[in-house]
Design a protein around this motif. Structure first.
Motif, PDB file in Angstrom:
ATOM      1  N   ILE A  17       0.857  -1.181   0.000  1.00 44.65           N
ATOM      2  CA  ILE A  17       0.000   0.000   0.000  1.00 44.65           C
ATOM      3  C   ILE A  17       0.894   1.231   0.000  1.00 44.65           C
ATOM      4  N   GLU A  18       0.681   2.118  -0.951  1.00 43.07           N
ATOM      5  CA  GLU A  18       1.391   3.399  -0.911  1.00 43.07           C
ATOM      6  C   GLU A  18       0.792   4.227   0.208  1.00 43.07           C
ATOM      7  N   CYS A  19       1.625   4.672   1.129  1.00 40.98           N
ATOM      8  CA  CYS A  19       1.060   5.294   2.329  1.00 40.98           C
ATOM      9  C   CYS A  19       2.073   6.201   2.994  1.00 40.98           C
ATOM     10  N   SER A  20       1.738   7.475   3.137  1.00 39.35           N
ATOM     11  CA  SER A  20       2.567   8.398   3.914  1.00 39.35           C
ATOM     12  C   SER A  20       1.918   8.600   5.281  1.00 39.35           C
ATOM     13  N   ILE A  61      -7.476  -5.206  -0.200  1.00 35.51           N
ATOM     14  CA  ILE A  61      -8.118  -4.560  -1.353  1.00 35.51           C
ATOM     15  C   ILE A  61      -7.389  -3.242  -1.653  1.00 35.51           C
ATOM     16  N   LYS A  62      -7.002  -2.559  -0.601  1.00 39.52           N
ATOM     17  CA  LYS A  62      -6.312  -1.260  -0.727  1.00 39.52           C
ATOM     18  C   LYS A  62      -5.041  -1.376  -1.571  1.00 39.52           C
ATOM     19  N   ALA A  63      -4.421  -2.553  -1.588  1.00 40.32           N
ATOM     20  CA  ALA A  63      -3.204  -2.744  -2.382  1.00 40.32           C
ATOM     21  C   ALA A  63      -3.505  -2.675  -3.889  1.00 40.32           C
ATOM     22  N   PHE A  64      -4.753  -2.897  -4.264  1.00 42.09           N
ATOM     23  CA  PHE A  64      -5.148  -2.845  -5.679  1.00 42.09           C
ATOM     24  C   PHE A  64      -5.771  -1.503  -6.049  1.00 42.09           C
ATOM     25  N   ASP A  65      -5.755  -0.574  -5.113  1.00 41.19           N
ATOM     26  CA  ASP A  65      -6.452   0.704  -5.272  1.00 41.19           C
ATOM     27  C   ASP A  65      -5.512   1.737  -5.893  1.00 41.19           C
ATOM     28  N   LYS A  66      -5.782   2.129  -7.123  1.00 36.82           N
ATOM     29  CA  LYS A  66      -4.926   3.124  -7.781  1.00 36.82           C
ATOM     30  C   LYS A  66      -5.542   4.512  -7.749  1.00 36.82           C
ATOM     31  N   THR A  67      -6.789   4.616  -7.324  1.00 35.61           N
ATOM     32  CA  THR A  67      -7.546   5.866  -7.466  1.00 35.61           C
ATOM     33  C   THR A  67      -7.921   6.505  -6.137  1.00 35.61           C
ATOM     34  N   GLY A  68      -7.589   5.863  -5.026  1.00 37.00           N
ATOM     35  CA  GLY A  68      -7.976   6.404  -3.712  1.00 37.00           C
ATOM     36  C   GLY A  68      -9.389   6.039  -3.318  1.00 37.00           C
ATOM     37  N   ASN A  69      -9.984   5.063  -4.010  1.00 35.51           N
ATOM     38  CA  ASN A  69     -11.373   4.701  -3.726  1.00 35.51           C
ATOM     39  C   ASN A  69     -11.517   3.590  -2.673  1.00 35.51           C
ATOM     40  N   VAL A  70     -10.442   3.346  -1.919  1.00 34.58           N
ATOM     41  CA  VAL A  70     -10.519   2.384  -0.819  1.00 34.58           C
ATOM     42  C   VAL A  70      -9.975   3.049   0.449  1.00 34.58           C
ATOM     43  N   ALA A  71     -10.730   2.959   1.536  1.00 36.13           N
ATOM     44  CA  ALA A  71     -10.249   3.377   2.862  1.00 36.13           C
ATOM     45  C   ALA A  71     -10.078   2.123   3.695  1.00 36.13           C
ATOM     46  N   LEU A  72      -8.875   1.950   4.252  1.00 36.21           N
ATOM     47  CA  LEU A  72      -8.555   0.735   5.006  1.00 36.21           C
ATOM     48  C   LEU A  72      -8.578   1.025   6.504  1.00 36.21           C
ATOM     49  N   ILE A  73      -9.362   0.238   7.231  1.00 40.14           N
ATOM     50  CA  ILE A  73      -9.454   0.380   8.683  1.00 40.14           C
ATOM     51  C   ILE A  73      -8.749  -0.802   9.344  1.00 40.14           C
ATOM     52  N   GLY A  74      -7.942  -0.519  10.340  1.00 37.96           N
ATOM     53  CA  GLY A  74      -7.292  -1.564  11.114  1.00 37.96           C
ATOM     54  C   GLY A  74      -7.385  -1.256  12.597  1.00 37.96           C
TER      55      GLY A  74
END
Lengths: 394, 394
Positions: free
Chosen positions: B86-89, B217-230
C-alpha cells in the motif's frame, strides 16, 4: 472519482480546525487556542498514578469493559456531584472522550434535522461544530454579563419547538461571563415547563479566580431536564481525553447504547490512572495552584488591555476560566484584523454566532501564554487596532 | 417531560448492546462476544511501555496535540502498510478510538439520509449500528465462501447510486469467510468505475491460523477509492481503544476536521505507549503466540461442532479470525433457540442482515472462551438444537 461528501460536509473547514491551526503557528503569540499551561500539568503525579495502577490493576484492565467507565471513578464523581447538591448515582454517569464527545452524543441522541436548538450568542465553536452534523434549527439567544437572556429564550420556547438548550454557565466560552443564580433557577424551570433538555457544559467551574462559586443549573433540576457535562481537560490534562456527562438514568442508558456505535468505551487504563491520581493526590490542591497562576495571567491581560487597547474597544472582565472577549467598534472586522496581524493570533468571533455572525468581536486566551507574551501580545493588538481604526476613520 | 429522542433512536436497543449484555451474563458459557483471550494480553510488556514512555516523554505529552495521532506511531504503521504493497505516507493515516470510530467517521463524512450503502449479508452488527444514524439506503450483498457476490454488487452499482461499500475481507465478522484475491482486485476496480468508496474493515488480518495471507483490497487501489481500517484491539488489547484509517489524503483531511467535533483526538499517552511497545517488542512474536492459542481453540470448536451438532446444521470452517457461523435448517429461529438456552449464549444472526434478517443463523466466538468451555458449550448447543429440531418435526 470519490463519492461526494454529505451535503453538510461540503464546506472545507470548521471554526474548530481554524482554532487548532492558528494555535500551532510558529513565531507568533497565540491567544487563539484554549490550551491549559503545559508547565502546570502534574506530570510526576500522573506518571506515578499510571505506574501504580498498571502494576496493581485487575486482569481485565486490557479487556473490553463497561461502556460507562471505571466504577470507582464514577463513585468519586458521584460524591463530587453530591457536594454540589446534585442527586447522582454511579448509574447516572458516563465518562466520555472529553466533554466534546458528551456534546456530540447528546446531539446525536435527540436531534432530527430541523429540530430546535437554543444556544448562546456567542457560544463555543466546538459545540457548534458538533451540532451542525444534525442540522438543527438554531435559536441564538443573546448573551449578557449575567448569562443568556432568558426573556428572549422564553419567547422562543413559547413560539417554537425547542428540544435542547446549550449553555456554558461558568466563565462562558468565549465571553467569560457567568450565569446568575436567579437565571440558573429559572432556566431549570423553563426546561421542565417546556419539555426541553438543558445541556449544561461546565468545564471551567473550578477555575474561579475571584468571587463566589454558584450552584450548577443541574442542582435546581427536579425533573431530569438538565444534563451536566464536565471534564478533566482544563483541571488535569486535555490529552487524557476524559470528560463526563451526568443525567437522568434513562438518558445515560440511551447515550451508552449510542456510544457503543461511536467508539465502544473509554480506554480503561486512562480512567483507572485518573482514579489512582485522585486517590493519592489532592486535586483541590492542584487546582489551587492553577488558580494562582491563571489569576495572575488574567490580571495581567486585563491590565494590558486597559493600557494598550484604544478607548473605542471594550472587553469582558471575567472572574475565571480561559478567555477574555473583546468588542471592536461596529464596522471593524476581527477577521480582517487577524489577516493584518503578523505577531499575534486570536479567534475572530463571527463563527461563534450561529445566526448573527457579528464581526466585531474576538476571543483571547490567557492560560496557554506566558506573562511576557500577554504583555507583548496585548501591545501588538493595541497597535493593530489603532491602525485599523485610523483606516476606517480616513 | 424530556424531549423525544430523534426518530432514528426510538428503538430501545441495538444489536451491539445485546452483544455486550449477553457476553456479561454470569454462569453461562459465552460464545456471543468478540473478546480476545484476556490471558494472552502482553500485560508486563504494556506496563513497561507505559512506564518508559511516561518517564521519557516530551513535555507536551499531557497537552492537546495532533488530531491524526503520534507521528512516530504513524510512521511505523506507514511502514507496515508499505509492506502490504500500500502506498502510504504518515499524512494518509489517522488513529481513531478503535476501528469502530473510523467506521463512524467515514459514515459521517459521506452519508446523507437515503444515500446508497452496500454491505455484506450478514455483516458486523457494530458497523450497522454506526451506519444507522445516517439512515442510508442499504443494499445487502449476499456473502459467499470467497467473499461478497460481486455480480450482485455490480448489478446494484449499475442501477443505483451507491456511495459506500462496506466489507470485511479477512475472516469476516460473522461468517469467518475470506474474500478471494480475484474478488479483491475486481472490487477495487468496481469502486473506481462507479465512484464509490470501499470501506475495507480489516481487524483480523494478522489472525490467520492456516493458509496464505492475501493482499488487502487497498493494495489494488490506484484511485484512492478504498479506505482501510485496522485496529490493535484484537492483536494487542481492545481497552487501548486504538484503531486507524488509511486513506487518500483529502479523505484523511476531511475526517480529521470531523474528528475535532467528535472528540478532538486520541489520548497521547496511549498512542505513545503503543509506540514504545512496538519499539521494544516484536509484535510479530506476540501475534504468533495468539495464533497458536486461537488455532487450537478454533480446531477444538470445529471438531466439537462436527461431533455434537445435528447433521441438519451447517457451519463455516474459517482459517482465522474470531468467529464460526452456524446455519440451522430453515424454519428454526436462532433467537428462539437463545431464549431456550440456559447454559450457553451466542449471537443470533438476524440483526446482522440489514434487509433479509434471516433467522436461522448464529455466530459463535471461540477466542474468549477456554477449551473446556468450547467442548461443553458445543455439547450444550447440540442438545439445544436437537430438542428444537424435534419440536419442529413434531
Amino acid at each position: 472519482m470519490l463519492p461526494k461528501n454529505a451535503f453538510r460536509n461540503s464546506q472545507k473547514s470548521s471554526g474548530l480546525a481554524d482554532l487548532f491551526s492558528l494555535s500551532d503557528q510558529a513565531n507568533t503569540i497565540s491567544f487563539s487556542g484554549g490550551y491549559p499551561d503545559a508547565a502546570l500539568f502534574p506530570k510526576k503525579e500522573l506518571q506515578k498514578a499510571f505506574q501504580k495502577r498498571l502494576t496493581t490493576a485487575a486482569p481485565d484492565l486490557f479487556q473490553y469493559r463497561s461502556v460507562l467507565g471505571d466504577l470507582n471513578l464514577r463513585q468519586k464523581l458521584a460524591n463530587y456531584a453530591q457536594s454540589l447538591q446534585i442527586e447522582c448515582s454511579t448509574e447516572q454517569i458516563m465518562f466520555t472522550q472529553g466533554g466534546q464527545q458528551a456534546i456530540k452524543l447528546l446531539a446525536s441522541l435527540f436531534l432530527n434535522a430541523g429540530d430546535g436548538l437554543a444556544v448562546e450568542g456567542p457560544t463555543y465553536v466546538g459545540a457548534i461544530a458538533a451540532f451542525n452534523e444534525y442540522q438543527p434549527t438554531y435559536y441564538e439567544i443573546p448573551m449578557e454579563a449575567d448569562g443568556m437572556n432568558l426573556d428572549v429564550l422564553e419567547e422562543q420556547l413559547q413560539t417554537n419547538q425547542i428540544k435542547l438548550i446549550y449553555t456554558i454557565p461558568n466563565f462562558q466560552n468565549p465571553t467569560g461571563y457567568c450565569m446568575s443564580i436567579a437565571k440558573r433557577k429559572r432556566l431549570a424551570q423553563l426546561a421542565a415547563d417546556y419539555n426541553a433538555l438543558v445541556i449544561e457544559d461546565d468545564p471551567y467551574r473550578e477555575l474561579r479566580y475571584a468571587g463566589q462559586a454558584m450552584p450548577p443549573i443541574k442542582a435546581f433540576d427536579k425533573t431530569g431536564n438538565v444534563a451536566l457535562i464536565g471534564s478533566f481537560s482544563k483541571i488535569l490534562s486535555p490529552a487524557l481525553r476524559t470528560g463526563w456527562v451526568i443525567a437522568k438514568r434513562s438518558i445515560i442508558n440511551d447515550l451508552a447504547n449510542l456510544r457503543l456505535a461511536f467508539d465502544c468505551q473509554s480506554p480503561n487504563v486512562v480512567l483507572e490512572a485518573i482514579d489512582q491520581y485522585l486517590t493519592d493526590n489532592s486535586l483541590t490542591d492542584h487546582i489551587q495552584q492553577l488558580r494562582r497562576s491563571y489569576q495572575q495571567k488574567l490580571a495581567t491581560m486585563l491590565a494590558c488591555l486597559q493600557k494598550y487597547l484604544p478607548d473605542e474597544c471594550h472587553f469582558s472582565k471575567p472572574q475565571g476560566g480561559f478567555f477574555v472577549w473583546v468588542t471592536l467598534p461596529a464596522g471593524l472586522d476581527a477577521q480582517k484584523l487577524l489577516q493584518l496581524s503578523k505577531k499575534v493570533t486570536f479567534l475572530p468571533g463571527s463563527s461563534m454566532f450561529v445566526n448573527s455572525h457579528e464581526e466585531n468581536h474576538l476571543r483571547l486566551n490567557f492560560t496557554g501564554v506566558s506573562l511576557d507574551e500577554i504583555q507583548y501580545g496585548c501591545q501588538e493588538l493595541g497597535n493593530l487596532m489603532r491602525t485599523a481604526l485610523l483606516t476606517v476613520q480616513n
